[in-house]
Design a protein around this motif. Structure first.
Motif, mmCIF file in Angstrom:
data_model
loop_
_atom_site.group_PDB
_atom_site.id
_atom_site.type_symbol
_atom_site.label_atom_id
_atom_site.label_comp_id
_atom_site.label_asym_id
_atom_site.label_seq_id
_atom_site.Cartn_x
_atom_site.Cartn_y
_atom_site.Cartn_z
ATOM 1 N N LEU A 171 -47.221 -1.490 10.208
ATOM 2 C CA LEU A 171 -47.637 -2.805 10.674
ATOM 3 C C LEU A 171 -48.034 -2.818 12.144
ATOM 4 N N ALA A 172 -47.431 -1.956 12.951
ATOM 5 C CA ALA A 172 -47.792 -1.912 14.371
ATOM 6 C C ALA A 172 -49.272 -1.594 14.536
ATOM 7 N N ALA A 173 -49.782 -0.718 13.682
ATOM 8 C CA ALA A 173 -51.199 -0.354 13.745
ATOM 9 C C ALA A 173 -52.101 -1.496 13.294
ATOM 10 N N MET A 174 -51.520 -2.526 12.675
ATOM 11 C CA MET A 174 -52.285 -3.710 12.276
ATOM 12 C C MET A 174 -52.165 -4.825 13.306
ATOM 13 N N GLY A 175 -51.467 -4.547 14.412
ATOM 14 C CA GLY A 175 -51.353 -5.516 15.490
ATOM 15 C C GLY A 175 -50.077 -6.315 15.511
ATOM 16 N N VAL A 176 -49.152 -6.033 14.581
ATOM 17 C CA VAL A 176 -47.893 -6.780 14.533
ATOM 18 C C VAL A 176 -47.035 -6.396 15.737
ATOM 19 N N GLN A 178 -43.501 -6.250 17.919
ATOM 20 C CA GLN A 178 -42.060 -6.129 17.729
ATOM 21 C C GLN A 178 -41.335 -7.434 18.082
ATOM 22 N N ALA A 179 -41.812 -8.122 19.087
ATOM 23 C CA ALA A 179 -41.139 -9.328 19.555
ATOM 24 C C ALA A 179 -41.193 -10.470 18.538
ATOM 25 N N ARG A 180 -42.063 -10.362 17.550
ATOM 26 C CA ARG A 180 -42.205 -11.453 16.581
ATOM 27 C C ARG A 180 -41.543 -11.139 15.244
ATOM 28 N N LEU A 181 -40.805 -10.039 15.160
ATOM 29 C CA LEU A 181 -40.236 -9.657 13.876
ATOM 30 C C LEU A 181 -39.220 -10.678 13.372
ATOM 31 N N ARG A 182 -38.441 -11.268 14.283
ATOM 32 C CA ARG A 182 -37.462 -12.267 13.844
ATOM 33 C C ARG A 182 -38.173 -13.474 13.229
ATOM 34 N N GLN A 183 -39.235 -13.930 13.883
ATOM 35 C CA GLN A 183 -40.004 -15.053 13.344
ATOM 36 C C GLN A 183 -40.593 -14.702 11.982
ATOM 37 N N LEU A 184 -41.148 -13.508 11.870
ATOM 38 C CA LEU A 184 -41.722 -13.078 10.598
ATOM 39 C C LEU A 184 -40.655 -12.997 9.514
ATOM 40 N N GLU A 207 -35.638 -8.710 8.656
ATOM 41 C CA GLU A 207 -36.037 -8.221 9.987
ATOM 42 C C GLU A 207 -35.946 -6.700 10.040
ATOM 43 N N ALA A 208 -34.873 -6.144 9.461
ATOM 44 C CA ALA A 208 -34.741 -4.680 9.424
ATOM 45 C C ALA A 208 -35.852 -4.057 8.569
ATOM 46 N N LEU A 209 -36.221 -4.728 7.494
ATOM 47 C CA LEU A 209 -37.293 -4.235 6.639
ATOM 48 C C LEU A 209 -38.627 -4.258 7.361
ATOM 49 N N PHE A 210 -38.893 -5.336 8.096
ATOM 50 C CA PHE A 210 -40.106 -5.382 8.924
ATOM 51 C C PHE A 210 -40.112 -4.234 9.928
ATOM 52 N N ALA A 211 -38.965 -3.991 10.576
ATOM 53 C CA ALA A 211 -38.887 -2.915 11.565
ATOM 54 C C ALA A 211 -39.200 -1.568 10.935
ATOM 55 N N SER A 212 -38.723 -1.344 9.699
ATOM 56 C CA SER A 212 -38.968 -0.071 9.045
ATOM 57 C C SER A 212 -40.426 0.075 8.601
#
Length: 214
Positions: A171-176, A178-184, A207-212
């Motif tokens: 997701l980082a390569a798609m522009g996501v 890190q600071a918005r993971l909680r909101q997501l 949130e942990a799943l988004f981080a992974s």
């Protein structure tokens, strides 16, 4: 998403010749969206044997024919089978969807990413997250699809397809950000598809799943 009953079609015409001009990137993204529909319907923890069977065959069609449609957009047999797989996924997901869509929806809403491509990018992380609840089920699907190695072989095939199609590696390569993971994560848990995930989602686990998936 809510559809007004008067806006549902009485008849749909599925003509694969109309899809021949679809660019490879959109062919791949929409094709993996169909795969995600079938995969999540197959794994949903609800009773609907007919949808389960339809989802399984849809997975097989995408696995067999999406690489062909991606490589040669004029391959009418591949296009026809992918159109069938897309329709099968739409029928099957009355059984439920899950975390793939729950993560993808807020990412698309905030960052404007392509839905099917986002589904594909988060799919490996969601498979790993759900593994305790779906390992045997995915092993059976892998055998039906002709994929060796059970759950690990199925996961490797998903990653192989993502690489073949040139999708972003996270997701980082798609522009996501890190600071918005909680909101997501909060948005993901509130999404109607979250309730169909075989492993319950909380804001913390989402949130942990988004981080992974970053």
């Amino acid at each position: 998403m809510i559809f007004h009953p008067r806006m549902l079609p009485r008849v749909t015409i599925c003509d694969p010749e109309l899809t021949i001009g679809l660019p490879p990137a959109i062919t791949a993204g929409t094709g993996m969206d169909a795969f995600a529909h079938c995969l999540e319907a197959y794994c949903a923890p609800f009773f609907h044997p007919m949808s389960e069977g339809i989802a399984l065959q849809g997975l097989r069609l995408v696995n067999d024919y999406l690489p062909r449609a991606f490589r040669d957009g004029s391959d009418l047999e591949a296009r026809a089978n992918m159109m069938a797989a897309a329709a099968m996924g739409a029928v099957a997901f009355q059984r439920g969807l899950g975390a793939i869509h729950a993560l993808s929806h807020p990412v698309g809403a905030i960052y404007g990413t392509h839905h099917g491509t986002t589904n594909a990018v988060v799919m490996p992380a969601v498979l790993r997250f759900n593994r305790p609840a779906i390992e045997e089920r995915i092993a059976r699907a892998a055998a039906y699809l002709g994929i060796a190695g059970g759950f690990d072989g199925f996961l490797a095939r998903v990653e192989e397809l993502n690489s073949l199609f040139g999708f972003p590696r996270g997701l980082a390569a798609m522009g996501v950000e890190q600071a918005r993971l909680r909101q997501l994560a909060e948005m993901a848990v509130a999404d109607p598809t979250a309730g169909g995930n075989p492993v319950p989602l909380t804001v913390e686990t989402a949130e942990a799943l988004f981080a992974s998936a970053m």
